[in-house]
Design a protein around this motif. Sequence first.
Motif, PDB file in Angstrom:
ATOM      1  N   ARG A  48       0.830  -1.207   0.000  1.00 12.99           N
ATOM      2  CA  ARG A  48       0.000   0.000   0.000  1.00 12.99           C
ATOM      3  C   ARG A  48       0.861   1.252   0.000  1.00 12.99           C
ATOM      4  O   ARG A  48       1.845   1.355   0.742  1.00 12.99           O
ATOM      5  CB  ARG A  48      -0.925   0.020   1.220  1.00 12.99           C
ATOM      6  CG  ARG A  48      -2.029  -1.025   1.134  1.00 12.99           C
ATOM      7  CD  ARG A  48      -3.079  -0.670   0.093  1.00 12.99           C
ATOM      8  NE  ARG A  48      -3.901   0.421   0.556  1.00 12.99           N
ATOM      9  CZ  ARG A  48      -5.014   0.231   1.295  1.00 12.99           C
ATOM     10  NH1 ARG A  48      -5.400  -0.992   1.624  1.00 12.99           N
ATOM     11  NH2 ARG A  48      -5.721   1.267   1.676  1.00 12.99           N
ATOM     12  N   ASP A  58      -0.819   4.574  -0.201  1.00 10.70           N
ATOM     13  CA  ASP A  58      -1.852   5.616  -0.221  1.00 10.70           C
ATOM     14  C   ASP A  58      -1.229   6.989   0.017  1.00 10.70           C
ATOM     15  O   ASP A  58      -0.437   7.168   0.953  1.00 10.70           O
ATOM     16  CB  ASP A  58      -2.883   5.366   0.883  1.00 10.70           C
ATOM     17  CG  ASP A  58      -3.563   4.010   0.747  1.00 10.70           C
ATOM     18  OD1 ASP A  58      -3.333   3.338  -0.272  1.00 10.70           O
ATOM     19  OD2 ASP A  58      -4.316   3.636   1.661  1.00 10.70           O
ATOM     20  N   GLU A  93      -7.330   4.765  -2.423  1.00 12.26           N
ATOM     21  CA  GLU A  93      -6.404   3.772  -1.879  1.00 12.26           C
ATOM     22  C   GLU A  93      -5.678   3.099  -3.037  1.00 12.26           C
ATOM     23  O   GLU A  93      -6.280   2.777  -4.067  1.00 12.26           O
ATOM     24  CB  GLU A  93      -7.169   2.730  -1.062  1.00 12.26           C
ATOM     25  CG  GLU A  93      -7.921   3.340   0.111  1.00 12.26           C
ATOM     26  CD  GLU A  93      -8.806   2.336   0.831  1.00 12.26           C
ATOM     27  OE1 GLU A  93      -9.078   2.548   2.029  1.00 12.26           O
ATOM     28  OE2 GLU A  93      -9.243   1.363   0.201  1.00 12.26           O
ATOM     29  N   ALA A 149      -2.088   0.518  -4.251  1.00 15.25           N
ATOM     30  CA  ALA A 149      -1.006  -0.400  -3.880  1.00 15.25           C
ATOM     31  C   ALA A 149      -0.172  -0.705  -5.116  1.00 15.25           C
ATOM     32  O   ALA A 149      -0.691  -0.777  -6.237  1.00 15.25           O
ATOM     33  CB  ALA A 149      -1.568  -1.695  -3.303  1.00 15.25           C
TER      34      ALA A 149
END
Length: 366
Positions: free
Chosen positions: A190, A192, A266, A268
């Motif tokens: 991730r 973000d 979000e 990744a």
Amino acid sequence: MDDTDDDRGRFAWHTAEQRAAQGDSRQVADLAVELTGRIEAAAEQKREHERQLAHLVRVLAITPGQDSLTQLLRLFTRDQAPGVGLAPRFVASLLAEHREAADLVGPLSEHDAKGRLDELCICLFHELILRDVDVDAFPAMADWQRVTHGHPLTWLPPYRSGLETRVVLPSRSINGSGHPVGTTLPTEGRVDPPTPRTEERSALVDIATLDLHEAIISAPEAGGWGHSEAWVFGTDEKVEPDRVPALLPTLPMGCVEGLGTTGRFEIARRPADEIWSLLFATASVGNSGAHGAFGRLWAWKSLAALSGTPADASAEEVEQHVRQTTWFHFESDAEWFCNDAFTDYGVAALSPGRRRIAVLAATDTV
């Protein structure tokens, strides 16, 4: 009306204009209404016959034994054109799932001068590759590729590529099906961007041509997804991968429009094989999926277009280029997405030269 079908035909073709000119338009309209109803009833009957045919084909494909296979192939080798329920890609997928390759090679390699089994064979060839069958162990399978020279599936590698490590296939019985669950954003990888994000909009402009746009969305289109879009942006300077997560929400794309500085975004980083798997599941299953062989093709084509590989590149060249590309998987609460569970996603690709960002957004909801 008690007229026969022949009477209706003669009336419709030879006297309709005359009757209307004489003020008898009502009879013309009545006949048109009746024929509309007949057409709708015939269409529904045709759909019902196709559903029944698909079920019978499913029974023959899944039932163990040589006789059921022989009778199934008999449907393909009739002189009449096969029905909708005999779609070769669908039948090949069922056969590959439920039968051993050794049991299929002999019957499907028998001489078929009219080539009525060619489409079934080449689809089955790639279905078996996806299931890790060593096709080199069955020399007769080589002809399944040769007899369909110029077929789009011959572009694919005749082996399971290193990108194809995560193949998720449906599980089907005679009366039911289990399909792979959709995608979710992983917790690992991730990246973000922190919120609140910048309000400044990027000055980059979408440069995707129509052909490139269609190539990028080919996987969700093949899978019958509700809606998909693509954008491509060229940059004057190199973009480092760690800049991409913050840059994407600022780009002029419908899939992030209205997100604001705090809306959920979000993202990744993901390896190339996981992106291939996502695109394969999208193309092969979907609402009316392309099944394994063509799902494999359209996953590769979407991946190639996203990475910026030249349109005439071979599968080997695509794989090399894809592995040098940096891949991202994202989700957001922008209105473009419907955000039903497991059915919305975005993919972004930073090309090896780092001067091109391509994006695919897809939702399974119309």
